[in-house]
Design a protein around this motif. Structure first.
Motif, mmCIF file in Angstrom:
data_model
loop_
_atom_site.group_PDB
_atom_site.id
_atom_site.type_symbol
_atom_site.label_atom_id
_atom_site.label_comp_id
_atom_site.label_asym_id
_atom_site.label_seq_id
_atom_site.Cartn_x
_atom_site.Cartn_y
_atom_site.Cartn_z
ATOM 1 N N LEU A 1 68.221 58.652 -49.952
ATOM 2 C CA LEU A 1 66.986 59.425 -49.830
ATOM 3 C C LEU A 1 65.744 58.528 -49.816
ATOM 4 N N LYS A 2 65.870 57.322 -50.344
ATOM 5 C CA LYS A 2 64.744 56.388 -50.342
ATOM 6 C C LYS A 2 64.454 55.839 -48.949
ATOM 7 N N ASP A 3 65.403 56.005 -48.033
ATOM 8 C CA ASP A 3 65.242 55.478 -46.674
ATOM 9 C C ASP A 3 64.598 56.467 -45.709
ATOM 10 N N ILE A 4 64.262 57.664 -46.192
ATOM 11 C CA ILE A 4 63.608 58.660 -45.349
ATOM 12 C C ILE A 4 62.269 59.037 -45.966
ATOM 13 N N GLU A 5 61.491 59.783 -45.222
ATOM 14 C CA GLU A 5 60.235 60.319 -45.744
ATOM 15 C C GLU A 5 60.445 61.805 -46.036
ATOM 16 N N PRO A 6 60.721 62.162 -47.286
ATOM 17 C CA PRO A 6 60.987 63.566 -47.597
ATOM 18 C C PRO A 6 59.717 64.410 -47.515
ATOM 19 N N VAL A 7 59.863 65.613 -46.994
ATOM 20 C CA VAL A 7 58.736 66.541 -46.872
ATOM 21 C C VAL A 7 59.111 67.833 -47.598
ATOM 22 N N ALA A 8 58.356 68.174 -48.618
ATOM 23 C CA ALA A 8 58.658 69.366 -49.418
ATOM 24 C C ALA A 8 58.173 70.623 -48.706
ATOM 25 N N LEU A 9 59.088 71.505 -48.395
ATOM 26 C CA LEU A 9 58.763 72.777 -47.761
ATOM 27 C C LEU A 9 59.641 73.872 -48.349
ATOM 28 N N ARG A 10 59.211 75.102 -48.175
ATOM 29 C CA ARG A 10 60.070 76.233 -48.520
ATOM 30 C C ARG A 10 61.076 76.456 -47.391
ATOM 31 N N ILE A 11 62.191 77.082 -47.727
ATOM 32 C CA ILE A 11 63.211 77.346 -46.717
ATOM 33 C C ILE A 11 62.634 78.151 -45.560
ATOM 34 N N ALA A 12 61.808 79.130 -45.873
ATOM 35 C CA ALA A 12 61.244 79.991 -44.832
ATOM 36 C C ALA A 12 60.339 79.225 -43.876
ATOM 37 N N ASP A 13 59.829 78.068 -44.313
ATOM 38 C CA ASP A 13 58.904 77.296 -43.480
ATOM 39 C C ASP A 13 59.595 76.280 -42.571
ATOM 40 N N LEU A 14 60.893 76.060 -42.767
ATOM 41 C CA LEU A 14 61.581 75.011 -42.013
ATOM 42 C C LEU A 14 61.575 75.249 -40.502
ATOM 43 N N PRO A 15 61.893 76.463 -40.013
ATOM 44 C CA PRO A 15 61.894 76.653 -38.551
ATOM 45 C C PRO A 15 60.539 76.359 -37.904
ATOM 46 N N ASP A 16 59.456 76.845 -38.510
ATOM 47 C CA ASP A 16 58.126 76.605 -37.934
ATOM 48 C C ASP A 16 57.754 75.123 -37.994
ATOM 49 N N ALA A 17 58.217 74.436 -39.034
ATOM 50 C CA ALA A 17 57.927 73.004 -39.138
ATOM 51 C C ALA A 17 58.599 72.224 -38.016
ATOM 52 N N ILE A 18 59.790 72.649 -37.621
ATOM 53 C CA ILE A 18 60.465 72.021 -36.489
ATOM 54 C C ILE A 18 59.765 72.386 -35.183
ATOM 55 N N ARG A 19 59.416 73.663 -35.020
ATOM 56 C CA ARG A 19 58.732 74.106 -33.793
ATOM 57 C C ARG A 19 57.454 73.312 -33.547
#
Length: 327
Positions: A158-176
């Motif tokens: 996990l230290k090799d990525i940039e984690p982004v804290a989001l709610r589950i409901a927000d994941l599709p829009d974040a990808i879009r």
């Protein structure tokens, strides 16, 4: 109540539920019994209704819908829920936090229901290419362990990525919107986003072999110790197993009911989802231990839990007989 006292009380409640299984095996459920089960994506509700099994449950079964295991866990701790349909990680995170919510049934697929999906315009061919990417997963949910295992297969953490804290409901829009590079998603969002915006699952064939798809039904110990609600759980578990068996045998009807009619996907997308899935398998507590221990070990090795837990202590065998009889 401190952690030691709670776990001792829990063990007694689970033993009581196991012993009571014999007495309740033939008992009718009191129709006045109220059982509140946390659903996700309204999957359990639609499955019971489409299969006709909802009509066999002659008690007050309520199915509030939740978005993810962490929200369910908080509702369980508040006493607002009796049992819950959750992914593979929530029971482990609950135990790590000092709260044992015994698993009463295990639902497994050979292939995971999770996929690593990248934003439009980003194609990821290998798991190693996840390095440095903005990736969102939900700590305490099944998405967490799936991502950890994917990174581990590529020699990453996990230290090799940039984690982004989001709610589950927000994941599709974040990808879009390309607010993140990769998200851990399940259906119908994988297929929907691929069709709508050209999002793509990671192409590495290892991604489909990372972990089996495991979900659990877990319960509050106080509920297991209540003969009326324990009997209702027994009836529910039997109905759920029969409903899952029906969905395996009637894939087109199930796909139409859930993906086409409820999730509003076109028939072609529904067919693609069904073709990508492996059948549902219902496991007894003994059968489910090995996969559960593997999940625990993955989280422990990654430092996400501080203690290596014993998987056998996550389960009650009180409902194994009905699972074995109905599957």
């Amino acid at each position: 109540m401190d952690r030691r006292t709670f776990l001792a009380a829990t063990s007694a409640a689970v033993f009581s539920g196991t012993w009571g299984a014999r007495a309740l095996a033939q008992a009718a459920v009191d129709p006045k019994t109220r059982l509140v089960l946390a659903d996700q994506g309204e999957l359990v509700r639609v499955l019971l209704e489409a299969s006709g099994e909802r009509k066999t449950l002659d008690f007050d079964l309520q199915l509030p819908n939740f978005a993810g295991g962490p929200a369910i866990f908080e509702a369980m701790r508040a006493g607002a829920l009796d049992i819950a349909y959750v992914g593979d990680t929530p029971p482990i995170q609950a135990r790590a936090a000092g709260t044992l919510l015994p698993i009463v049934a295990t639902i497994s697929r050979q292939l995971s229901t999770y996929r690593l999906v990248s934003r439009p315009g980003l194609v990821i061919d290998t798991l190693a290419q996840l390095k440095g990417k903005r990736i969102s997963y939900i700590e305490g949910s099944g998405r967490q362990v799936f991502l950890i295992e994917a990174l581990s297969r590529a020699g990453l953490t996990l230290k090799d990525i940039e984690p982004v804290a989001l709610r589950i409901a927000d994941l599709p829009d974040a990808i879009r919107s390309s607010a993140i590079d990769v998200a851990v998603l399940n259906e119908p969002y994988v297929t929907r986003l691929a069709k709508q915006v050209g999002a793509t699952p990671v192409r590495d064939p290892v991604e489909r072999q990372l972990l089996p798809g495991v979900s659990y039904i877990y319960a509050r110990p106080e509920v297991l110790a209540d003969p009326r609600r324990s009997a209702a759980i027994r009836a529910f578990v039997g109905a759920l197993v029969r409903a899952g068996k029906w969905s395996n045998a009637h894939q087109e009807q199930w796909g139409k009911a859930y993906y086409t009619d409820f999730q509003r996907l076109d028939p072609q997308s529904t067919a693609a989802i069904l073709a990508s899935q492996s059948p549902l398998v219902f496991q007894t507590s003994r059968e489910a231990v090995a996969d559960h221990q593997k999940l625990i070990d993955i989280l422990y090795a990654a430092g996400s839990i501080k203690q290596r837990l014993d998987a056998t202590q996550s389960f009650t065998d009180a409902y194994d007989a009905v699972i074995a009889a109905q599957r």
